[in-house]
Design a protein around this motif. Sequence first.
Motif, PDB file in Angstrom:
ATOM      1  N   ALA A  22     142.004 116.578  44.116  1.00 20.60           N
ATOM      2  CA  ALA A  22     141.507 115.823  45.274  1.00 20.60           C
ATOM      3  C   ALA A  22     142.294 116.120  46.538  1.00 20.60           C
ATOM      4  CB  ALA A  22     141.554 114.328  44.980  1.00 20.60           C
ATOM      5  N   GLY A  23     143.587 116.454  46.408  1.00 22.88           N
ATOM      6  CA  GLY A  23     144.405 116.716  47.582  1.00 22.88           C
ATOM      7  C   GLY A  23     144.123 118.048  48.238  1.00 22.88           C
ATOM      8  N   ASP A  24     143.377 118.915  47.556  1.00 23.19           N
ATOM      9  CA  ASP A  24     143.103 120.251  48.079  1.00 23.19           C
ATOM     10  C   ASP A  24     141.800 120.336  48.858  1.00 23.19           C
ATOM     11  OD1 ASP A  24     145.405 121.082  46.777  1.00 23.19           O
ATOM     12  OD2 ASP A  24     144.314 121.554  44.933  1.00 23.19           O
ATOM     13  N   GLY A  25     141.056 119.254  48.926  1.00 21.44           N
ATOM     14  CA  GLY A  25     139.773 119.301  49.619  1.00 21.44           C
ATOM     15  C   GLY A  25     138.954 118.074  49.297  1.00 21.44           C
ATOM     16  N   GLU A  26     137.640 118.235  49.283  1.00 26.58           N
ATOM     17  CA  GLU A  26     136.751 117.102  49.036  1.00 26.58           C
ATOM     18  C   GLU A  26     136.904 116.597  47.608  1.00 26.58           C
ATOM     19  OE1 GLU A  26     131.960 116.021  49.259  1.00 26.58           O
ATOM     20  OE2 GLU A  26     132.712 117.957  49.937  1.00 26.58           O
ATOM     21  N   ARG A  27     136.967 115.281  47.471  1.00 30.34           N
ATOM     22  CA  ARG A  27     137.114 114.663  46.161  1.00 30.34           C
ATOM     23  C   ARG A  27     135.837 114.780  45.355  1.00 30.34           C
ATOM     24  NH1 ARG A  27     135.372 110.001  44.145  1.00 30.34           N
ATOM     25  NH2 ARG A  27     136.555 108.897  42.536  1.00 30.34           N
ATOM     26  N   ARG A  28     135.975 115.179  44.072  1.00 30.44           N
ATOM     27  CA  ARG A  28     134.828 115.237  43.171  1.00 30.44           C
ATOM     28  C   ARG A  28     134.612 113.875  42.512  1.00 30.44           C
ATOM     29  NH1 ARG A  28     136.852 120.263  39.661  1.00 30.44           N
ATOM     30  NH2 ARG A  28     138.803 119.121  40.060  1.00 30.44           N
TER      31      ARG A  28
END
Length: 207
Positions: A22-28
């Motif tokens: 989640a910290g690398d981009g949009e949360r799944r």
Amino acid sequence: MSALYLLHKPYRMLSQFTDPGAGDGERRATLADVIDVPGIYAAGRLDYDSEGLLLLSDDGELIHRISDPRHKQPKTYRVQVEGHPSDAALQALRDGVRLKDGRTRPAKVRRLAAGGLPERDPPLEAKRHPVTSWLELTISEGRNRQVRRMTAHVGHPTLRLVRVAIGPWRLDGLAPGEWRRETLHAPRAGRPRPGGTTPTRHRGGRR
């Protein structure tokens, strides 16, 4: 007695309660978006792009009994594949196919006139896949992406995969994102036995 939760995992959702990326981009999407029972964990998993039945419990021993390959809980999937598999292709799946990690155990396979499932969100693109077929496969092992690899091996890539049963537990009556609770009695010969079912279906909203 133990509590078991049957969940219909939607497409493009992780089989866990947090997204490690989640910290690398949009949360799944995660299980926390659809079920809010504290202290439960999944017995096994489904891939992010797969759908269907996921079993959860707060009983670690029960989770182990369900997911341990030695107990050989059969798993049944409805699979939408590219094209129309021939009788020879289906027989190859029944006999077992040789994948990179070895030959699979024989599978139970039958054709279906339709999937009998809710439409996926987002739906399959009909223009990209004009000719498809539905199959029902039951396997007794759980290799990584096994069903997808099996159908690709016989020339019919999987386009949609929905798990509809694990052992005696079935997806019946649950829409994507819905879940229900069952009470299990003591196990017999290492296998938990279904007990009473809480009839109310629950649906959690995605955040």
